[in-house]
Motif scaffolding. Structure first.
Motif, short mmCIF file in Angstrom:
data_model
loop_
_atom_site.label_atom_id
_atom_site.label_comp_id
_atom_site.label_asym_id
_atom_site.label_seq_id
_atom_site.Cartn_x
_atom_site.Cartn_y
_atom_site.Cartn_z
N TYR A 81 0.83 -1.20 0.00
CA TYR A 81 0.00 0.00 0.00
C TYR A 81 0.87 1.25 0.00
O TYR A 81 0.51 2.27 -0.61
CB TYR A 81 -0.94 0.01 1.20
N GLY A 82 2.00 1.19 0.69
CA GLY A 82 2.94 2.32 0.63
C GLY A 82 3.43 2.53 -0.79
O GLY A 82 3.55 3.66 -1.27
N THR A 83 3.69 1.42 -1.50
CA THR A 83 4.11 1.51 -2.90
C THR A 83 3.00 2.11 -3.75
O THR A 83 3.27 2.89 -4.67
CB THR A 83 4.49 0.11 -3.41
N ALA A 84 1.75 1.75 -3.48
CA ALA A 84 0.63 2.30 -4.25
C ALA A 84 0.55 3.82 -4.10
O ALA A 84 0.35 4.54 -5.09
CB ALA A 84 -0.68 1.65 -3.80
N ILE A 85 0.71 4.32 -2.88
CA ILE A 85 0.66 5.77 -2.66
C ILE A 85 1.84 6.45 -3.36
O ILE A 85 1.69 7.51 -4.00
CB ILE A 85 0.65 6.09 -1.16
N PHE A 86 3.02 5.85 -3.26
CA PHE A 86 4.19 6.37 -3.96
C PHE A 86 3.90 6.48 -5.46
O PHE A 86 4.18 7.49 -6.10
CB PHE A 86 5.40 5.47 -3.71
N LEU A 87 3.33 5.41 -6.04
CA LEU A 87 3.06 5.39 -7.48
C LEU A 87 2.06 6.46 -7.88
O LEU A 87 2.24 7.14 -8.90
CB LEU A 87 2.52 4.01 -7.88
N MET A 88 0.99 6.61 -7.09
CA MET A 88 -0.01 7.62 -7.43
C MET A 88 0.62 9.02 -7.43
O MET A 88 0.29 9.86 -8.27
CB MET A 88 -1.19 7.54 -6.47
N GLU A 89 1.53 9.25 -6.51
CA GLU A 89 2.22 10.54 -6.47
C GLU A 89 3.12 10.72 -7.68
O GLU A 89 3.08 11.75 -8.36
CB GLU A 89 3.03 10.64 -5.18
N LYS A 90 3.94 9.70 -7.99
CA LYS A 90 4.92 9.84 -9.06
C LYS A 90 4.29 9.78 -10.44
O LYS A 90 4.74 10.48 -11.36
CB LYS A 90 5.99 8.74 -8.91
N VAL A 91 3.28 8.94 -10.63
CA VAL A 91 2.59 8.88 -11.92
C VAL A 91 1.94 10.23 -12.21
O VAL A 91 1.93 10.72 -13.34
CB VAL A 91 1.55 7.75 -11.95
N SER A 92 1.40 10.87 -11.17
CA SER A 92 0.81 12.19 -11.34
C SER A 92 1.87 13.22 -11.72
O SER A 92 1.67 14.06 -12.59
CB SER A 92 0.11 12.62 -10.05
N GLU A 93 3.04 13.14 -11.09
CA GLU A 93 4.11 14.07 -11.40
C GLU A 93 4.58 13.92 -12.85
O GLU A 93 4.95 14.90 -13.50
CB GLU A 93 5.31 13.81 -10.47
N ASP A 94 4.56 12.68 -13.36
CA ASP A 94 5.03 12.41 -14.72
C ASP A 94 3.94 12.53 -15.77
O ASP A 94 4.14 12.17 -16.93
CB ASP A 94 5.63 11.00 -14.79
N SER A 95 2.76 13.01 -15.37
CA SER A 95 1.60 12.98 -16.25
C SER A 95 1.64 14.00 -17.37
O SER A 95 0.95 13.87 -18.37
CB SER A 95 0.32 13.21 -15.44
N GLY A 96 2.43 15.07 -17.20
CA GLY A 96 2.43 16.14 -18.18
C GLY A 96 1.26 17.10 -18.01
O GLY A 96 1.04 17.96 -18.86
#
Length: 454
Positions: free
Chosen positions: A201-216
């Protein structure tokens, strides 16, 4: 070819564990349909091989992400690359020894840890290295920690505690009393589930943050860093921590324990899933606002995890009712709930993490073999899941209401078991379509300009 990045090597080993673990899972399902297969390889060996390898995947996938993300995405160099490499080698070699012993029919432990207890020692040593390395790494960060740092650290430290606790049966005070023995065993295994949930779940939150940052998307990029520090994310952390401590309590219906402990355990575990579903759904709403982002593979797997959270939550709420659990406990419904968590939620999150890392090296087309594998795996898993639920309900009513014999029950549910077994084979093929290209990319990551047939 192995990569210099220890995190990637953990992921490669984890992919291998999942593929082999699913193979044994499929073989075990076919053994229920064709019992003569037991003459070639007994179910006594198949089950622990399947369980241990899939659990190994959950930990290896999460650990690989942590080792990769800290230096490459968070700008936090690992305290010791040597300790990370030793962790990988000890964990992997111990795993091969366990597989060999299972294959020879040599056991000596309990449930998740069916291997001889002596092999717990290298696991504890390797995790001690992991915990020390992680703590030394994170304590170098002077800014406020995002929630996933806390979740990863909690999962690592409490795994050591609960893993050691699961061996208390070796002490006569616990082993000589069936109530104490079963209470500690179920408590420790329930808490161990809480530890890998913390890591994943910690990884899921990390991903949501980073995928959003890389979204353009500028608006989303401005909001993205807040996710790891948001109130709802920390609420999930505290609920997950409570679930780790007390969520196991609903397993104790059959033991003489206080009712409030069981009810509290269910309340906490259900609330944790609700918060996780809410967090991913909020991310989804923000991420696709004004545009469709389903072609981004990490996003696609996170959405699948969210759907399976809702499905599994509905099933969990139903079987939490004592009158219903009377019919479902120990049946295929319990297996469906476990598979929903392991495959539908945790594996989908880890695959989102895997393809976030793969995406650093190679673009994954939204209509290639991985995308096809995504749909094959999820559709076949839905059929697999439904067959287990129906078979479990029929078995519960057959035994309790109609007083059927074991043979009569098996005859009644056999059509559903047949579909369950073959849908499992199709699911295995779907996951291979997803995993093998990812493994090839990661193994070739040190070669510049690699392209693959996705």
């Amino acid at each position: 070819m192995m990569n210099k990045d220890t995190g990637i090597n953990f992921l490669i080993v984890g992919i291998g564990a999942l593929i082999v673990g699913m193979f044994y899972g499929c073989f075990g399902a076919l053994q229920h349909v064709y019992p003569e297969l037991n003459e070639y390889f007994s179910f006594q060996k198949t089950r622990p091989l399947h369980v241990s390898l899939v659990i190994a995947w959950l930990y290896l996938g999460a650990i690989g992400g942590i080792y990769y993300y800290l230096p490459n995405k968070c700008g936090v160099p690992l305290y010791s690359q040597l300790l990370a490499k030793l962790h990988l080698w000890i964990f992997t070699i111990t795993g091969f020894v366990i597989i060999a012993l299972y294959s020879m029919g040599i056991f000596g432990g309990r449930e998740y840890w069916a291997f001889p207890p002596i092999l717990a020692i290298p696991i504890v040593v390797s995790w001690g290295m992991f915990g020390y390395n992680y703590i030394k790494t994170i304590f170098a960060v002077k800014t406020p920690w995002p929630v996933y740092y806390w979740m990863w650290g909690t999962g690592i430290l409490f795994f050591l505690f609960t893993f050691l606790e699961s061996y208390l049966w070796m002490i006569p005070y616990f082993g000589d009393s069936i109530v104490r023995d079963m209470t500690v065993q179920w408590k420790s295994y329930g808490a161990i589930v809480g530890t890998w949930n913390m890591l994943i779940y910690g990884t899921a939150i990390f991903l949501m943050e980073k995928v959003s940052e890389d979204s353009g998307m500028p608006d989303l990029q401005e909001a993205a860093p807040k996710m790891g520090h948001s109130k709802i994310a920390f609420l999930l952390f505290f609920l997950g921590f409570l679930n780790l401590l007390f969520g196991w309590a609903h397993h104790l219906y059959l033991l003489p324990s206080a009712g409030w402990i069981r009810h509290m355990g269910y309340l906490i575990s259900m609330t944790e899933l609700l918060i996780m579903a809410r967090l991913i759904w909020q991310f989804r709403a923000n991420f696709i606002e004004g545009t469709n982002r389903f072609h981004i593979m990490p996003f696609r797997f996170l959405m699948a995890a969210d759907i399976w959270i809702v499905v599994n939550l509905a099933l969990a709420l139903l079987i939490s009712v004592p009158a219903i659990q009377l019919y479902t406990h120990g049946t295929h419904v319990t297996v469906a709930h476990a598979m929903g968590s392991t495959i539908g939620i945790n594996t989908m999150i880890l695959l989102a993490s895997l393809f976030f890392i793969v995406g650093d090296r190679e673009k994954v087309p939204n209509n290639g073999i991985v995308a096809k594998g995504f749909w094959i795996a999820n559709i076949s898993f839905f059929i697999f899941f439904v067959c287990l639920v129906v078979a479990g309900i029929m078995k519960g009513f057959g035994v309790i209401e109609e007083q059927q014999t074991y043979q009569e029950v098996q005859t009644t549910i056999s059509p559903f078991i047949l579909v369950f077994a073959y849908s499992g084979l199709v699911m295995f093929v779907g996951f291979c379509f997803v995993l093998i290209p990812a493994a090839k990319t990661l193994m070739s990551a040190s070669v510049q300009g690699v392209t693959g047939d996705w």
